[in-house]
Design a protein around this motif. Structure first.
Motif, PDB file in Angstrom:
ATOM      1  N   TYR A   6     -21.775 -21.981  -1.306  1.00  0.00           N
ATOM      2  CA  TYR A   6     -20.484 -21.741  -0.651  1.00  0.00           C
ATOM      3  C   TYR A   6     -19.369 -22.589  -1.244  1.00  0.00           C
ATOM      4  O   TYR A   6     -18.200 -22.189  -1.218  1.00  0.00           O
ATOM      5  N   GLU A   7     -19.710 -23.711  -1.796  1.00  0.00           N
ATOM      6  CA  GLU A   7     -18.713 -24.501  -2.525  1.00  0.00           C
ATOM      7  C   GLU A   7     -18.284 -23.708  -3.767  1.00  0.00           C
ATOM      8  O   GLU A   7     -17.103 -23.640  -4.095  1.00  0.00           O
ATOM      9  N   ASN A   8     -19.242 -23.069  -4.433  1.00  0.00           N
ATOM     10  CA  ASN A   8     -18.918 -22.245  -5.603  1.00  0.00           C
ATOM     11  C   ASN A   8     -18.051 -21.051  -5.223  1.00  0.00           C
ATOM     12  O   ASN A   8     -17.102 -20.712  -5.940  1.00  0.00           O
ATOM     13  N   ILE A   9     -18.362 -20.400  -4.125  1.00  0.00           N
ATOM     14  CA  ILE A   9     -17.533 -19.284  -3.666  1.00  0.00           C
ATOM     15  C   ILE A   9     -16.124 -19.778  -3.350  1.00  0.00           C
ATOM     16  O   ILE A   9     -15.132 -19.130  -3.695  1.00  0.00           O
ATOM     17  N   SER A  10     -16.034 -20.940  -2.734  1.00  0.00           N
ATOM     18  CA  SER A  10     -14.729 -21.519  -2.393  1.00  0.00           C
ATOM     19  C   SER A  10     -13.890 -21.757  -3.635  1.00  0.00           C
ATOM     20  O   SER A  10     -12.695 -21.459  -3.649  1.00  0.00           O
ATOM     21  N   VAL A  11     -14.510 -22.291  -4.665  1.00  0.00           N
ATOM     22  CA  VAL A  11     -13.802 -22.522  -5.931  1.00  0.00           C
ATOM     23  C   VAL A  11     -13.366 -21.181  -6.527  1.00  0.00           C
ATOM     24  O   VAL A  11     -12.243 -21.048  -7.022  1.00  0.00           O
ATOM     25  N   GLY A  12     -14.235 -20.175  -6.441  1.00  0.00           N
ATOM     26  CA  GLY A  12     -13.891 -18.846  -6.945  1.00  0.00           C
ATOM     27  C   GLY A  12     -12.725 -18.214  -6.216  1.00  0.00           C
ATOM     28  O   GLY A  12     -11.876 -17.550  -6.814  1.00  0.00           O
ATOM     29  N   LYS A  25     -13.604  -9.968   5.568  1.00  0.00           N
ATOM     30  CA  LYS A  25     -14.121  -8.780   6.249  1.00  0.00           C
ATOM     31  C   LYS A  25     -15.643  -8.730   6.254  1.00  0.00           C
ATOM     32  O   LYS A  25     -16.247  -8.247   7.204  1.00  0.00           O
ATOM     33  N   SER A  26     -16.268  -9.223   5.195  1.00  0.00           N
ATOM     34  CA  SER A  26     -17.711  -9.042   5.072  1.00  0.00           C
ATOM     35  C   SER A  26     -18.560 -10.251   5.472  1.00  0.00           C
ATOM     36  O   SER A  26     -19.701 -10.068   5.897  1.00  0.00           O
ATOM     37  N   GLN A  27     -18.018 -11.472   5.354  1.00  0.00           N
ATOM     38  CA  GLN A  27     -18.870 -12.643   5.542  1.00  0.00           C
ATOM     39  C   GLN A  27     -18.252 -13.780   6.351  1.00  0.00           C
ATOM     40  O   GLN A  27     -18.861 -14.843   6.475  1.00  0.00           O
ATOM     41  N   LYS A  28     -17.075 -13.587   6.887  1.00  0.00           N
ATOM     42  CA  LYS A  28     -16.352 -14.676   7.556  1.00  0.00           C
ATOM     43  C   LYS A  28     -17.181 -15.368   8.631  1.00  0.00           C
ATOM     44  O   LYS A  28     -17.338 -16.595   8.592  1.00  0.00           O
ATOM     45  N   SER A  29     -17.720 -14.626   9.562  1.00  0.00           N
ATOM     46  CA  SER A  29     -18.463 -15.231  10.675  1.00  0.00           C
ATOM     47  C   SER A  29     -19.676 -16.005  10.188  1.00  0.00           C
ATOM     48  O   SER A  29     -19.952 -17.113  10.662  1.00  0.00           O
ATOM     49  N   MET A  30     -20.396 -15.445   9.224  1.00  0.00           N
ATOM     50  CA  MET A  30     -21.587 -16.105   8.701  1.00  0.00           C
ATOM     51  C   MET A  30     -21.226 -17.402   7.980  1.00  0.00           C
ATOM     52  O   MET A  30     -21.866 -18.431   8.183  1.00  0.00           O
ATOM     53  N   ILE A  31     -20.196 -17.368   7.156  1.00  0.00           N
ATOM     54  CA  ILE A  31     -19.804 -18.563   6.396  1.00  0.00           C
ATOM     55  C   ILE A  31     -19.332 -19.667   7.335  1.00  0.00           C
ATOM     56  O   ILE A  31     -19.690 -20.838   7.160  1.00  0.00           O
ATOM     57  N   LYS A  36     -20.434 -24.852  10.165  1.00  0.00           N
ATOM     58  CA  LYS A  36     -20.598 -25.622  11.410  1.00  0.00           C
ATOM     59  C   LYS A  36     -21.974 -26.290  11.461  1.00  0.00           C
ATOM     60  O   LYS A  36     -22.097 -27.423  11.920  1.00  0.00           O
ATOM     61  N   GLN A  37     -22.990 -25.584  10.997  1.00  0.00           N
ATOM     62  CA  GLN A  37     -24.341 -26.150  10.981  1.00  0.00           C
ATOM     63  C   GLN A  37     -24.482 -27.262   9.946  1.00  0.00           C
ATOM     64  O   GLN A  37     -25.207 -28.226  10.165  1.00  0.00           O
ATOM     65  N   SER A  38     -23.797 -27.122   8.826  1.00  0.00           N
ATOM     66  CA  SER A  38     -23.958 -28.097   7.744  1.00  0.00           C
ATOM     67  C   SER A  38     -22.952 -29.242   7.799  1.00  0.00           C
ATOM     68  O   SER A  38     -23.104 -30.235   7.084  1.00  0.00           O
ATOM     69  N   GLU A  39     -21.955 -29.146   8.645  1.00  0.00           N
ATOM     70  CA  GLU A  39     -20.906 -30.176   8.696  1.00  0.00           C
ATOM     71  C   GLU A  39     -21.448 -31.589   8.934  1.00  0.00           C
ATOM     72  O   GLU A  39     -21.028 -32.523   8.239  1.00  0.00           O
ATOM     73  N   PRO A  40     -22.393 -31.806   9.849  1.00  0.00           N
ATOM     74  CA  PRO A  40     -22.920 -33.172  10.006  1.00  0.00           C
ATOM     75  C   PRO A  40     -23.569 -33.704   8.718  1.00  0.00           C
ATOM     76  O   PRO A  40     -23.427 -34.885   8.391  1.00  0.00           O
ATOM     77  N   ASN A  50     -19.956 -42.550  -0.494  1.00  0.00           N
ATOM     78  CA  ASN A  50     -18.609 -43.124  -0.492  1.00  0.00           C
ATOM     79  C   ASN A  50     -17.642 -42.209  -1.260  1.00  0.00           C
ATOM     80  O   ASN A  50     -16.881 -42.656  -2.104  1.00  0.00           O
ATOM     81  N   ASN A  51     -17.746 -40.915  -0.947  1.00  0.00           N
ATOM     82  CA  ASN A  51     -16.946 -39.913  -1.641  1.00  0.00           C
ATOM     83  C   ASN A  51     -16.433 -38.886  -0.634  1.00  0.00           C
ATOM     84  O   ASN A  51     -17.147 -37.941  -0.298  1.00  0.00           O
ATOM     85  N   PRO A  52     -15.205 -39.036  -0.182  1.00  0.00           N
ATOM     86  CA  PRO A  52     -14.661 -38.110   0.810  1.00  0.00           C
ATOM     87  C   PRO A  52     -14.384 -36.712   0.258  1.00  0.00           C
ATOM     88  O   PRO A  52     -14.036 -35.806   1.007  1.00  0.00           O
ATOM     89  N   ASN A  53     -14.551 -36.529  -1.038  1.00  0.00           N
ATOM     90  CA  ASN A  53     -14.252 -35.242  -1.652  1.00  0.00           C
ATOM     91  C   ASN A  53     -15.458 -34.324  -1.809  1.00  0.00           C
ATOM     92  O   ASN A  53     -15.311 -33.197  -2.277  1.00  0.00           O
ATOM     93  N   LEU A  54     -16.648 -34.784  -1.407  1.00  0.00           N
ATOM     94  CA  LEU A  54     -17.813 -33.917  -1.501  1.00  0.00           C
ATOM     95  C   LEU A  54     -17.625 -32.704  -0.599  1.00  0.00           C
ATOM     96  O   LEU A  54     -17.234 -32.830   0.558  1.00  0.00           O
ATOM     97  N   TYR A  55     -17.883 -31.552  -1.130  1.00  0.00           N
ATOM     98  CA  TYR A  55     -17.760 -30.273  -0.410  1.00  0.00           C
ATOM     99  C   TYR A  55     -16.360 -30.024   0.140  1.00  0.00           C
ATOM    100  O   TYR A  55     -16.180 -29.269   1.095  1.00  0.00           O
ATOM    101  N   ILE A  56     -15.374 -30.603  -0.495  1.00  0.00           N
ATOM    102  CA  ILE A  56     -14.001 -30.455  -0.021  1.00  0.00           C
ATOM    103  C   ILE A  56     -13.505 -29.016  -0.186  1.00  0.00           C
ATOM    104  O   ILE A  56     -12.750 -28.505   0.649  1.00  0.00           O
ATOM    105  N   GLU A  57     -13.949 -28.341  -1.236  1.00  0.00           N
ATOM    106  CA  GLU A  57     -13.532 -26.950  -1.438  1.00  0.00           C
ATOM    107  C   GLU A  57     -14.088 -26.046  -0.339  1.00  0.00           C
ATOM    108  O   GLU A  57     -13.409 -25.136   0.128  1.00  0.00           O
TER     109      GLU A  57
END
Length: 67
Positions: A6-12, A25-31, A36-40, A50-57
């Motif tokens: 999903y980070e790759n899709i975000s960059v794309g 339209k196709s994947q919003k709810s799933m993404i 939400k599950q991976s945020e913690p 010590n990197n606040p930019n991980l998964y920032i995209e």
């Protein structure tokens, strides 16, 4: 650290490779649910590395999807 799918899709989306409207339209709810599950884990990784930019995209992408 390997970049997530999903980070790759975000960059794309940011590079205009993927159509944001099609993704909404196709994947919003799933993404959003996956984020939400991976945020913690993302918060934990940012602190451990010590990197606040991980998964920032991915985080920015969620804001776009919610907006």
């Amino acid at each position: 650290m390997q970049r997530s799918h999903y980070e790759n899709i975000s960059v794309g989306v940011n590079a205009d490779i993927y159509d944001i409207e099609m993704i909404k339209k196709s994947q919003k709810s799933m993404i959003i649910a996956i984020y939400k599950q991976s945020e913690p884990f993302v918060v934990y990784l940012r602190k451990q590395n010590n990197n606040p930019n991980l998964y920032i995209e991915f985080e920015k992408f969620i804001n776009i999807l919610n907006g």
